[in-house]
Structure formats: C-alpha cells, structure tokens
Design a protein around this motif. Structure first.
Motif, mmCIF file in Angstrom:
data_model
loop_
_atom_site.group_PDB
_atom_site.id
_atom_site.type_symbol
_atom_site.label_atom_id
_atom_site.label_comp_id
_atom_site.label_asym_id
_atom_site.label_seq_id
_atom_site.Cartn_x
_atom_site.Cartn_y
_atom_site.Cartn_z
ATOM 1 N N ASP A 157 0.968 -1.415 0.179
ATOM 2 C CA ASP A 157 -0.200 0.061 0.048
ATOM 3 C C ASP A 157 0.840 1.476 0.030
ATOM 4 O O ASP A 157 0.348 2.621 0.294
ATOM 5 C CB ASP A 157 -0.768 -0.187 0.954
ATOM 6 N N HIS A 158 1.400 1.320 -0.704
ATOM 7 C CA HIS A 158 3.058 2.367 -1.173
ATOM 8 C C HIS A 158 3.222 2.508 -2.455
ATOM 9 O O HIS A 158 3.109 1.711 -3.213
ATOM 10 C CB HIS A 158 4.126 2.577 -0.483
ATOM 11 N N VAL A 159 2.916 3.520 -3.304
ATOM 12 C CA VAL A 159 3.369 4.587 -3.797
ATOM 13 C C VAL A 159 4.198 5.763 -4.391
ATOM 14 O O VAL A 159 4.132 6.298 -3.430
ATOM 15 C CB VAL A 159 1.902 4.553 -4.913
ATOM 16 N N THR A 160 5.155 5.346 -5.152
ATOM 17 C CA THR A 160 6.151 6.576 -5.566
ATOM 18 C C THR A 160 5.580 7.166 -6.923
ATOM 19 O O THR A 160 5.295 6.412 -7.686
ATOM 20 C CB THR A 160 7.712 6.087 -6.054
ATOM 21 N N PHE A 161 5.923 8.513 -6.632
ATOM 22 C CA PHE A 161 5.119 9.316 -8.053
ATOM 23 C C PHE A 161 6.353 10.433 -8.460
ATOM 24 O O PHE A 161 7.287 10.707 -7.578
ATOM 25 C CB PHE A 161 4.640 10.838 -7.724
ATOM 26 N N GLY A 162 6.317 10.007 -10.436
ATOM 27 C CA GLY A 162 7.160 10.799 -10.472
ATOM 28 C C GLY A 162 6.296 11.501 -11.384
ATOM 29 O O GLY A 162 5.408 11.742 -12.849
ATOM 30 N N PHE A 163 6.265 13.520 -11.433
ATOM 31 C CA PHE A 163 5.846 14.089 -12.343
ATOM 32 C C PHE A 163 6.700 14.672 -13.160
ATOM 33 O O PHE A 163 7.700 15.389 -12.773
ATOM 34 C CB PHE A 163 4.644 15.025 -11.011
ATOM 35 N N VAL A 164 5.775 14.757 -14.176
ATOM 36 C CA VAL A 164 7.142 15.146 -15.918
ATOM 37 C C VAL A 164 6.541 15.827 -16.252
ATOM 38 O O VAL A 164 5.457 15.423 -16.992
ATOM 39 C CB VAL A 164 7.533 14.454 -16.095
ATOM 40 N N THR A 165 6.852 17.477 -16.830
ATOM 41 C CA THR A 165 6.032 18.279 -18.135
ATOM 42 C C THR A 165 7.057 18.298 -19.132
ATOM 43 O O THR A 165 8.048 18.507 -19.213
ATOM 44 C CB THR A 165 5.074 19.836 -17.293
ATOM 45 N N THR A 166 6.474 18.722 -20.635
ATOM 46 C CA THR A 166 6.667 18.476 -21.164
ATOM 47 C C THR A 166 6.313 19.167 -22.637
ATOM 48 O O THR A 166 5.284 19.745 -22.717
ATOM 49 C CB THR A 166 7.531 16.588 -21.902
ATOM 50 N N ASP A 167 7.550 19.430 -23.630
ATOM 51 C CA ASP A 167 6.749 19.965 -24.823
ATOM 52 C C ASP A 167 6.521 18.462 -25.975
ATOM 53 O O ASP A 167 5.010 19.381 -27.009
ATOM 54 C CB ASP A 167 7.407 21.060 -25.441
ATOM 55 N N GLN A 168 6.630 17.781 -25.958
ATOM 56 C CA GLN A 168 6.422 16.785 -26.969
ATOM 57 C C GLN A 168 6.068 15.712 -26.207
ATOM 58 O O GLN A 168 6.325 15.680 -25.067
ATOM 59 C CB GLN A 168 7.662 17.200 -27.745
ATOM 60 N N PRO A 169 5.348 14.961 -26.465
ATOM 61 C CA PRO A 169 4.925 13.477 -26.566
ATOM 62 C C PRO A 169 5.514 12.698 -26.323
ATOM 63 O O PRO A 169 6.247 12.093 -27.244
ATOM 64 C CB PRO A 169 3.733 12.763 -27.101
ATOM 65 N N LYS A 170 5.861 11.684 -24.909
ATOM 66 C CA LYS A 170 6.635 11.000 -24.925
ATOM 67 C C LYS A 170 6.337 9.853 -25.986
ATOM 68 O O LYS A 170 5.034 8.837 -25.588
ATOM 69 C CB LYS A 170 7.193 11.322 -22.920
#
Length: 264
Positions: free
Chosen positions: A251-264
């Motif tokens: 019951d644990h989750v690590t989050f990574g948030f990324v913003t970008t100009d182009q789709p990945k």
C-alpha cells in the motif's frame, strides 16, 4: 596528567562508537522520500495485513535450541518443537534415542537491505494542456488493477521457510510494511494536485517500491537426541548458501511528475 589524557581518549572513543552505532541504525531504517505516499485508505483493493510475529519458543523448545551449535530461527521448526512433549522418567538411566526431525533451513543472516522506491511502474496518467491558456490540474488515478509480486532471486531448498525468515528480518530492519505480494486496485486515486502549465503535456508516473534483501541461509539435518533425562538438538551436514529477495512495500506508491513540450 597521563590519567586525564587516558580518560579523554576513552571519552572520544566512546563518542565515536556511539555515533557509528547510531549511523548504522539510521541506515537500517530508510527514510521515506516525499514522493512516496501511503494509500492504504485510498486503495480500492483491501490487502490483507501481513502479520508474521516472531514465534516465541516454549520453555522446552528454548532449552533444546540452546543446546544446538547452529542458531535455529525457522518459525516452522520452532512450532514443531513447541508441540513436542518429553517427560522425565525416574528410571531413564541408560536410555538412549536419536530422532531425525528432517533437513531444515535453520536461520537467515541478513548482510544487506536496500530500498528501490521505483521498483516497478504500475500506472501512467496523462494530460495535454498544449492548447490551454492557463495551468490545469491533474490527479493520480489507477487505470487498471496491478499486482506487484516479489520473490527469491534464486531457487533454494525450503523456499517458503526461507521467505518467511527473510521477510521477518527485512521488516525488523526497515520498520516498513512488507509483503511478497501487494495489489493496487483499479480506480485508486489521491487528492494530491499536480499542475500542468499551459502549452505543456503532463505525465504522472506511479511506481511500486520494494526492498532488496540479501544474505545467507543455513541448512542442516536436525536430530533430537535423548540420553537418560538429558535432551539436546544435534545438527549435522551443515551448509550455507547466499540468497536474495525482492519484497514489495504494501500500500505504498512512488510518484514522478514530468511536464514536456512533446509527447513521450
């Protein structure tokens, strides 16, 4: 003068030892990063509580274990010894018996415990704000149910017994809720807000963390030896083997948030 110098040296050495012990203890209990969130309340799949308390040996079991030259920690073997009853006989002089209890995984010695906070990616949320005129908000939402499984890194005899001992050691060292399998239910979500700027795409990745446990397991053939009213455990053909395991955090989750100009 010499006495004062000697006392000063002793105090300095004691301080160094105390700091070293403190640092060691801090290394064993990893600090949870800010990017990691507990979701036991939000999780739509109710994981069973992992409860593996150390099985206390009975008085007789402890007396028998103390006679062994090899440490015995296997909770299943201790349970069998706890169910053993041996009565003292007043006319037992000259009585001898050797009872073979089988080959067992006797103990596990931990040598390294490390945490991978991004052990397995379990979800990706996406938001496109390239045509927007102001920032928009996004949240984590689990798109599909995900089962995260750990396990031993190699095949060894008595694998289930080994896993129990490794789990007990890892839980004690890390003070984290560990389990060899944990499930994140579909639709699980949090209220944490992630802002996607205008003219940007936002990606929110979710990972399941896990502990990597490494050490050595010791095996041996266990005999219960009775000589008159004396009782003891003798272990023969002792062998050791290196072993590792991945054990997910429940019951644990690590989050990574990324913003970008182009789709990945």
């Amino acid at each position: 003068m010499k006495k004062k110098l000697f006392l000063t040296i002793i105090m300095v050495l004691s301080l160094i030892c105390s700091q070293s012990a403190l640092a060691k203890g801090q290394q064993q209990k990893p600090k949870i990063p800010d990017t990691v969130m507990e979701i036991s309340k939000e999780n739509t799949y109710p994981n069973p509580t992992q409860d593996l308390p150390y099985l206390q040996p009975s008085e007789l079991s402890q007396a028998l274990i103390d006679t062994s030259t090899v440490p015995i920690e296997n909770p299943d073997l201790i349970r069998i010894l706890n169910e053993t009853s041996i009565s003292d006989a007043p006319l037992a002089f000259g009585y001898r018996a050797t009872i073979y209890l089988g080959e067992w995984a006797l103990n596990y010695e931990s040598t390294e415990t490390a945490t991978n906070w991004e052990y397995q990616k379990i979800n990706t949320n996406f938001n496109d704000n390239r045509g927007g005129k102001s920032p928009i908000q996004m949240h984590y939402k689990q798109e599909a149910q995900k089962s995260i499984k750990g396990g031993l890194t190699a095949k060894v005899p008595e694998a289930e017994h080994v896993k129990k001992m490794m789990l007990l050691k890892a839980m004690k060292k890390t003070n984290l809720p560990l389990s060899f399998e944990t499930i994140i239910g579909a639709g699980t979500k949090t209220e944490q807000i992630y802002n996607v700027p205008r003219k940007k795409l936002g990606y929110l990745y979710a990972y399941a963390p896990a502990v990597n446990e490494k050490g050595k397991v010791t095996y041996g053939e266990v005999y219960l030896v009775l000589k008159g009213n004396k009782k003891s455990i003798v272990v023969k053909n002792v062998t050791s083997q290196g072993i590792g395991a991945w054990i997910p955090l429940q019951d644990h989750v690590t989050f990574g948030f990324v913003t970008t100009d182009q789709p990945k």
